[in-house]
Design an enzyme around this catalytic site. Structure first.
Site, PDB file in Angstrom:
ATOM      1  N   LYS A  25      -4.521   4.412   8.632  1.00  0.00           N
ATOM      2  CA  LYS A  25      -3.397   5.376   8.749  1.00  0.00           C
ATOM      3  C   LYS A  25      -3.396   6.829   9.492  1.00  0.00           C
ATOM      4  O   LYS A  25      -4.443   7.331   9.186  1.00  0.00           O
ATOM      5  CB  LYS A  25      -2.547   5.452   7.669  1.00  0.00           C
ATOM      6  CG  LYS A  25      -2.008   3.847   6.964  1.00  0.00           C
ATOM      7  CD  LYS A  25      -1.741   4.089   5.520  1.00  0.00           C
ATOM      8  CE  LYS A  25      -0.866   2.315   4.752  1.00  0.00           C
ATOM      9  NZ  LYS A  25       0.399   2.247   5.701  1.00  0.00           N
ATOM     10  N   ARG A  30       0.625  -8.726   3.400  1.00  0.00           N
ATOM     11  CA  ARG A  30       1.048  -9.759   3.028  1.00  0.00           C
ATOM     12  C   ARG A  30       0.213 -11.349   3.452  1.00  0.00           C
ATOM     13  O   ARG A  30       0.170 -12.411   2.752  1.00  0.00           O
ATOM     14  CB  ARG A  30       2.377  -9.958   4.368  1.00  0.00           C
ATOM     15  CG  ARG A  30       2.008  -9.127   5.371  1.00  0.00           C
ATOM     16  CD  ARG A  30       2.978  -9.849   6.510  1.00  0.00           C
ATOM     17  NE  ARG A  30       2.812  -8.235   6.497  1.00  0.00           N
ATOM     18  CZ  ARG A  30       4.405  -7.879   7.555  1.00  0.00           C
ATOM     19  NH1 ARG A  30       5.209  -8.135   8.429  1.00  0.00           N
ATOM     20  NH2 ARG A  30       4.995  -6.086   7.363  1.00  0.00           N
ATOM     21  N   ASP A  42      -4.271   1.592  -0.145  1.00  0.00           N
ATOM     22  CA  ASP A  42      -4.479   0.661   1.695  1.00  0.00           C
ATOM     23  C   ASP A  42      -5.064   1.925   2.728  1.00  0.00           C
ATOM     24  O   ASP A  42      -3.600   2.838   2.725  1.00  0.00           O
ATOM     25  CB  ASP A  42      -3.146   0.921   1.508  1.00  0.00           C
ATOM     26  CG  ASP A  42      -2.520   0.190   3.100  1.00  0.00           C
ATOM     27  OD1 ASP A  42      -3.433   0.144   3.510  1.00  0.00           O
ATOM     28  OD2 ASP A  42      -1.311  -0.240   3.059  1.00  0.00           O
ATOM     29  N   GLU A 102      -1.475  -5.791   6.308  1.00  0.00           N
ATOM     30  CA  GLU A 102      -2.362  -6.319   5.201  1.00  0.00           C
ATOM     31  C   GLU A 102      -2.120  -7.189   3.359  1.00  0.00           C
ATOM     32  O   GLU A 102      -2.481  -8.109   2.749  1.00  0.00           O
ATOM     33  CB  GLU A 102      -3.449  -5.714   4.144  1.00  0.00           C
ATOM     34  CG  GLU A 102      -3.323  -4.359   2.981  1.00  0.00           C
ATOM     35  CD  GLU A 102      -2.703  -3.544   3.503  1.00  0.00           C
ATOM     36  OE1 GLU A 102      -2.066  -3.195   4.156  1.00  0.00           O
ATOM     37  OE2 GLU A 102      -1.862  -3.169   2.015  1.00  0.00           O
ATOM     38  N   ASP A 124      -0.638   1.145  -3.482  1.00  0.00           N
ATOM     39  CA  ASP A 124      -0.075   0.477  -3.294  1.00  0.00           C
ATOM     40  C   ASP A 124      -0.487  -0.740  -3.947  1.00  0.00           C
ATOM     41  O   ASP A 124      -0.173  -1.972  -3.604  1.00  0.00           O
ATOM     42  CB  ASP A 124      -1.424   0.029  -1.825  1.00  0.00           C
ATOM     43  CG  ASP A 124      -0.300  -0.456  -0.551  1.00  0.00           C
ATOM     44  OD1 ASP A 124       0.520  -0.928  -0.685  1.00  0.00           O
ATOM     45  OD2 ASP A 124      -0.582  -1.087   0.387  1.00  0.00           O
ATOM     46  N   LYS A 150       0.991  -7.276  -5.390  1.00  0.00           N
ATOM     47  CA  LYS A 150      -0.048  -7.443  -4.908  1.00  0.00           C
ATOM     48  C   LYS A 150      -0.150  -5.885  -4.904  1.00  0.00           C
ATOM     49  O   LYS A 150       0.102  -4.913  -5.501  1.00  0.00           O
ATOM     50  CB  LYS A 150       1.299  -6.066  -3.267  1.00  0.00           C
ATOM     51  CG  LYS A 150      -0.028  -6.097  -2.283  1.00  0.00           C
ATOM     52  CD  LYS A 150       1.030  -5.100  -0.979  1.00  0.00           C
ATOM     53  CE  LYS A 150       0.183  -4.527  -0.391  1.00  0.00           C
ATOM     54  NZ  LYS A 150       1.406  -3.106   0.770  1.00  0.00           N
ATOM     55  N   ASP A 207      -3.183  -3.576   9.152  1.00  0.00           N
ATOM     56  CA  ASP A 207      -2.001  -2.122   8.174  1.00  0.00           C
ATOM     57  C   ASP A 207      -1.399  -2.939   7.784  1.00  0.00           C
ATOM     58  O   ASP A 207      -0.755  -2.507   6.315  1.00  0.00           O
ATOM     59  CB  ASP A 207      -1.561  -1.044   9.137  1.00  0.00           C
ATOM     60  CG  ASP A 207      -1.736  -0.401   7.536  1.00  0.00           C
ATOM     61  OD1 ASP A 207      -1.490  -0.309   6.587  1.00  0.00           O
ATOM     62  OD2 ASP A 207      -0.133   0.347   7.748  1.00  0.00           O
TER      63      ASP A 207
HETATM   64  N1  BES Z   1       1.538   0.250   2.188  1.00  0.00           N
HETATM   65  C1  BES Z   1       2.145  -0.226   3.093  1.00  0.00           C
HETATM   66  C2  BES Z   1       3.979   0.084   2.855  1.00  0.00           C
HETATM   67  C3  BES Z   1       4.360   0.842   2.630  1.00  0.00           C
HETATM   68  C4  BES Z   1       3.990   2.034   3.424  1.00  0.00           C
HETATM   69  C5  BES Z   1       3.750   1.133   0.703  1.00  0.00           C
HETATM   70  C6  BES Z   1       4.767   3.736   2.532  1.00  0.00           C
HETATM   71  C7  BES Z   1       4.628   2.985   0.474  1.00  0.00           C
HETATM   72  C8  BES Z   1       4.951   3.378   1.157  1.00  0.00           C
HETATM   73  C9  BES Z   1       2.034  -1.950   4.430  1.00  0.00           C
HETATM   74  O1  BES Z   1       0.994  -2.464   3.737  1.00  0.00           O
HETATM   75  C10 BES Z   1       2.160  -1.111   5.664  1.00  0.00           C
HETATM   76  O2  BES Z   1       1.258  -0.114   5.763  1.00  0.00           O
HETATM   77  N2  BES Z   1       2.970  -1.357   6.182  1.00  0.00           N
HETATM   78  C11 BES Z   1       2.897  -1.449   7.649  1.00  0.00           C
HETATM   79  C12 BES Z   1       3.578  -2.356   8.169  1.00  0.00           C
HETATM   80  C13 BES Z   1       3.784  -2.701   9.255  1.00  0.00           C
HETATM   81  C14 BES Z   1       2.247  -1.977   9.825  1.00  0.00           C
HETATM   82  C15 BES Z   1       3.878  -3.833  10.135  1.00  0.00           C
HETATM   83  C16 BES Z   1       4.323  -0.327   7.923  1.00  0.00           C
HETATM   84  O3  BES Z   1       5.451  -0.633   7.309  1.00  0.00           O
HETATM   85  O4  BES Z   1       4.678   0.389   8.690  1.00  0.00           O
HETATM   86 ZN    ZN Z   2      -0.454  -2.307   1.849  1.00  0.00          ZN
HETATM   87 ZN    ZN Z   3      -0.479  -1.525   4.915  1.00  0.00          ZN
END
Ligand code: BES
Ligand code: ZN
Ligand code: ZN
Length: 497
Positions: free
Chosen positions: A275, A349, A268, A347, A286, A263, A345
């Protein structure tokens, strides 16, 4: 830093400091330390009593030799209980040794691996200490005007004479693995204003040039032609255009062909589902999966295993903008699967979806993706352990077993059909979020499953927790850790036999 293997007596060490280890069970000083103690007229045993040094893990006893011994210092570090000892403890002790060298400004030392060898595993311990020394010595201070200019220059690792050759080989591997991991840490620690998708592509090109890999970089027009609409949707909100990176390592006698996908979100922000401030911090990390893939390529460039490897990164930046993709958008990925956006967010995947379609078309023997994918994985397992999922239990087991040797903690999360229901979308084939937040790491993994050829063994490693840390742990200073470079490189080496 130079590494040498030696098997001489501790008292004859030609170096600034002799660093050895004592287990809790060792009530008396080990034989060779006792001889040093005699030369130093009992200073070691006197100080040992004075500070009640009893081999507690990580506890340090420093004895100056005041001109009596060959080396200026004898340093003993507690190795804890023999019963609890393993290779990762040796890594932590290597890091403790180099930290001591740094704060005493000792540029040359002998580290006594033999003292930690319980069952005659000197070469493995020598490798683990080497890794610990290099990983523990890491710092990211290039932007500091005032930095610690001191660098340790030479470490001699002491093993039994009969293991000298084997240890030499293992130390060479440990050095390559740890330096590749530090390379990954350096990339992950760079902020989003320095590394954007174009820059990441340039770094991949430089690696390719250095080691003779094939490399192909696709720009936004080519990405569109390939039908990678999910990936493009994520990239659209940024002023920095996406770059799709494909590195290939093709040795003459490849036993297998393995595709790695990382990834690569250079930042992000969350996109339109932006966020909150505290959650946006560290989102430069990220891209840790992508940078791990690059670090693994650096390692295989040096180690040259007999296994073909693809390294694929769909690099992008997730930003809010008039051109951003929105919640409710419906997008068709490269393999024709339609995706309804529940949250911009989620993104990672989407970028991985198209990348997984792309590598599936290469028909490799296995696919491994690594991604800072979900906060839910951190909730499930804590910050120090990666979540492992996939479609093939044998491959999952192989990765888990390798991670036990490297000390990079991983744990399997189970797929099930009930959670598969949670990613059904109201108006498309699949939703990019689960219908509840429960099992969020698993629903993300199940989403990815839709884009992998079912006939190809695939493992997904969610590294959202361990890729980065704010305090530092064991041999990791604060910031990027370089997780899981050593596990995946070791896995590739095992698949080249
Ligand atoms: N990059 C984040 C995941 C992440 C969170 C990595 C904290 C490292 C530390 C990912 O893109 C994300 O924001 N995922 C969301 C998904 C949700 C919106 C379904 C999450 O985990 O909150
Ligand atoms: Zn992310
Ligand atoms: Zn994200």
């Amino acid at each position: 830093m130079q590494f040498k293997i030696t098997s001489g007596h501790l008292k004859n060490a030609r170096t600034k400091a002799v660093i050895s280890f004592v287990f809790k069970e060792q009530k008396k000083l080990p034989e060779e330390i006792a001889q040093l103690d005699e030369i130093l007229e009992g200073a070691i045993s006197a100080l040992k009593r004075e500070i009640k040094f009893n081999g507690d893990f990580g506890k340090v006893l420093t004895v100056p030799s005041l001109g009596k011994g060959k080396a200026d210092f004898v340093i003993l570090i507690g190795a804890g209980s023999k019963r609890d000892f393993d290779l990762d403890k040796a890594r932590r002790l290597g890091a403790a040794a180099v930290r001591k060298m740094r704060n005493m400004k000792v540029d040359k030392a002998m580290i006594d691996a033999e003292a930690l060898s319980i069952k005659d595993e000197d070469p493995d311990i020598a490798q683990a200490i080497t890794e610990g020394v290099i990983l523990g010595n890491y710092r990211f201070d290039k932007y500091m005007s005032k930095k610690d200019e001191f660098e340790p220059k030479e470490v001699q690792i002491r093993v039994k004479r009969k293991y000298k050759n084997a240890a030499e080989e293992k130390v060479k591997i440990g050095k390559i693995l740890a330096e590749a991991q530090n390379f990954t840490r350096d990339l992950v620690n760079e902020p989003g204003n320095v590394i954007n998708p174009q820059k990441l592509a340039e770094i991949a090109e430089e690696l390719a040039k250095e080691y003779g890999f094939e490399v192909k970089i696709y720009d936004e027009d080519e990405i569109e032609k390939m039908g990678m609409n999910a990936y493009l949707a994520v990239a659209r909100g940024s002023a920095n255009p996406p770059r799709f990176i494909h590195l290939t390592y093709k040795p003459k006698k490849a036993k297998k062909e393995i595709a790695l996908v990382g990834k690569g979100l250079t930042f992000d922000s969350g996109g339109l589902n932006i966020k909150p401030g505290d959650y946006m911090r560290w989102m430069k990390s990220d891209k840790a999966g992508a940078c791990a893939v690059l670090g693994i390529f650096k390692a295989i460039g040096e180690l040259k295993p007999d296994v073909a490897v693809h390294g694929v990164i769909a690099a992008a930046e997730n930003m809010p903008d008039g051109k951003s993709y929105r919640p409710d958008d419906i997008i068709v990925a490269k393999n024709g699967v339609s995706i309804e956006i529940g949250n911009t967010d989620a993104e990672g995947r989407l970028t991985l979806a198209d990348a997984l379609c792309y590598v599936s078309e290469l028909k490799p023997d296995a696919i491994i993706d690594m991604a800072t994918l979900t906060g839910a994985c951190i909730v499930a397992l804590g910050e120090y352990t990666a979540g492992v999922m996939g479609n093939n239990q044998r491959l999952i087991n192989q990765v888990l077993e390798t991670s036990e040797k490297t000390g990079e903690w991983m744990w399997q999360l189970p797929f099930n059909d009930m959670l598969r229901e949670h990613i059904k979308a109201p108006n498309a084939d699949v939703y990019n979020i689960g219908t509840t937040r429960y099992g969020g790491a698993i629903t993300a993994g199940l989403f990815l499953e839709k884009f992998v050829d079912k006939n190809i063994p695939w493992v997904h490693i969610d590294i959202a927790g361990p890729a980065h840390n704010t305090k530092g742990w064991y041999y990791h200073p604060k910031g990027a850790t370089g997780f899981p470079v050593r596990t995946i490189t070791t896995f590739l080496m095992e698949n080249s036999k």
